[in-house]
Write a protein that holds these residues in place. Structure first.
Motif, short mmCIF file in Angstrom:
data_model
loop_
_atom_site.label_atom_id
_atom_site.label_comp_id
_atom_site.label_asym_id
_atom_site.label_seq_id
_atom_site.Cartn_x
_atom_site.Cartn_y
_atom_site.Cartn_z
N GLU A 43 -39.71 -4.39 -1.51
CA GLU A 43 -38.55 -5.17 -1.07
C GLU A 43 -37.26 -4.61 -1.65
O GLU A 43 -36.27 -4.43 -0.93
N VAL A 44 -37.25 -4.32 -2.95
CA VAL A 44 -36.06 -3.76 -3.59
C VAL A 44 -35.71 -2.42 -2.95
O VAL A 44 -34.55 -2.16 -2.62
N ILE A 45 -36.70 -1.57 -2.77
CA ILE A 45 -36.45 -0.25 -2.19
C ILE A 45 -35.94 -0.38 -0.76
O ILE A 45 -34.94 0.25 -0.38
N ASN A 46 -36.58 -1.22 0.05
CA ASN A 46 -36.15 -1.41 1.44
C ASN A 46 -34.73 -1.96 1.52
O ASN A 46 -33.96 -1.59 2.41
N ASP A 47 -34.38 -2.84 0.58
CA ASP A 47 -33.05 -3.43 0.59
C ASP A 47 -31.96 -2.47 0.13
O ASP A 47 -30.80 -2.63 0.50
N HIS A 48 -32.32 -1.46 -0.67
CA HIS A 48 -31.29 -0.65 -1.31
C HIS A 48 -31.33 0.85 -1.03
O HIS A 48 -30.35 1.54 -1.31
N ASP A 49 -32.41 1.37 -0.51
CA ASP A 49 -32.45 2.81 -0.21
C ASP A 49 -31.70 3.05 1.10
O ASP A 49 -32.10 2.57 2.15
N LYS A 50 -30.63 3.77 1.01
CA LYS A 50 -29.80 4.07 2.19
C LYS A 50 -30.20 5.38 2.86
O LYS A 50 -29.40 6.01 3.53
N GLY A 51 -31.46 5.77 2.66
CA GLY A 51 -31.96 6.98 3.29
C GLY A 51 -31.95 8.20 2.40
O GLY A 51 -32.43 9.26 2.78
N THR A 52 -31.43 8.06 1.19
CA THR A 52 -31.37 9.20 0.27
C THR A 52 -32.65 9.36 -0.53
O THR A 52 -32.94 10.44 -1.03
N GLY A 53 -33.39 8.26 -0.70
CA GLY A 53 -34.61 8.30 -1.49
C GLY A 53 -34.37 8.19 -2.98
O GLY A 53 -35.29 8.28 -3.77
N HIS A 54 -33.11 7.98 -3.38
CA HIS A 54 -32.81 7.85 -4.81
C HIS A 54 -31.70 6.83 -5.03
O HIS A 54 -31.08 6.35 -4.09
N PHE A 55 -31.47 6.51 -6.29
CA PHE A 55 -30.42 5.55 -6.66
C PHE A 55 -29.72 6.03 -7.93
O PHE A 55 -30.30 6.75 -8.74
#
Length: 154
Positions: A43-55
């Motif tokens: 859920e966190v990844i789906n909500d925040h990954d903008k397609g870059t695969g990193h944060f």
């Protein structure tokens, strides 16, 4: 805030200013005292990954501070968990059966899916189950959970 930025810098092994969501986010999240399910991680990844695969650190702090939805959960103390288990210990022996434990994990609160519940039950049976009995001492469960390496799968 200092604890969070320190944790981020530790997991930013390449000192690039960002960390990969997969697989590193779950380990970083657990290193700050969180104990998410696989579904919560997704859920966190789906909500925040903008397609870059990193944060980066700013996004990590934003995730930590988010109230809607609230991703970070308050840390639970061992005494609180023992008291919760006592609620289901009808005979006061300090134990729960495998069936009771599975019910607790899958039907109450933040329920686990079948695979997560199986993993947890297998861990508990291996580490805590009384010989020749279906009963598991819940204080021992709490002790094993709080003293295990959070990076290891259950």
């Amino acid at each position: 805030l200092a604890k969070l930025t320190e944790a981020f810098s530790i997991w930013d092994k390449g000192e690039q200013g960002y960390i990969k969501f997969d697989p590193d986010f779950q380990f970083l999240w657990r290193s700050i005292g969180q104990n998410p399910t696989e579904a919560e991680i997704r859920e966190v990844i789906n909500d925040h990954d903008k397609g870059t695969g990193h944060f980066d650190q700013d996004l990590f702090l934003k995730i930590c501070e988010s109230d809607n939805p609230r991703y970070m959960k308050d840390n639970i103390r061992p005494e609180q968990l023992i008291e919760a288990f006592k609620t289901f210990d009808k005979d006061g022996k300090g134990t729960l059966t495998v069936g009771q434990l599975r019910y607790l994990m899958q039907c109450l609160g933040d329920s686990l899916d079948d695979e997560e519940a199986d993993g947890f039950i297998n861990f508990v049976v291996k580490e805590c189950k009384l010989e020749d009995s279906d009963e598991i001492p819940y204080e021992e469960i709490v002790d094993k959970l709080f003293n295990r390496d959070p990076g290891l799968a259950v």
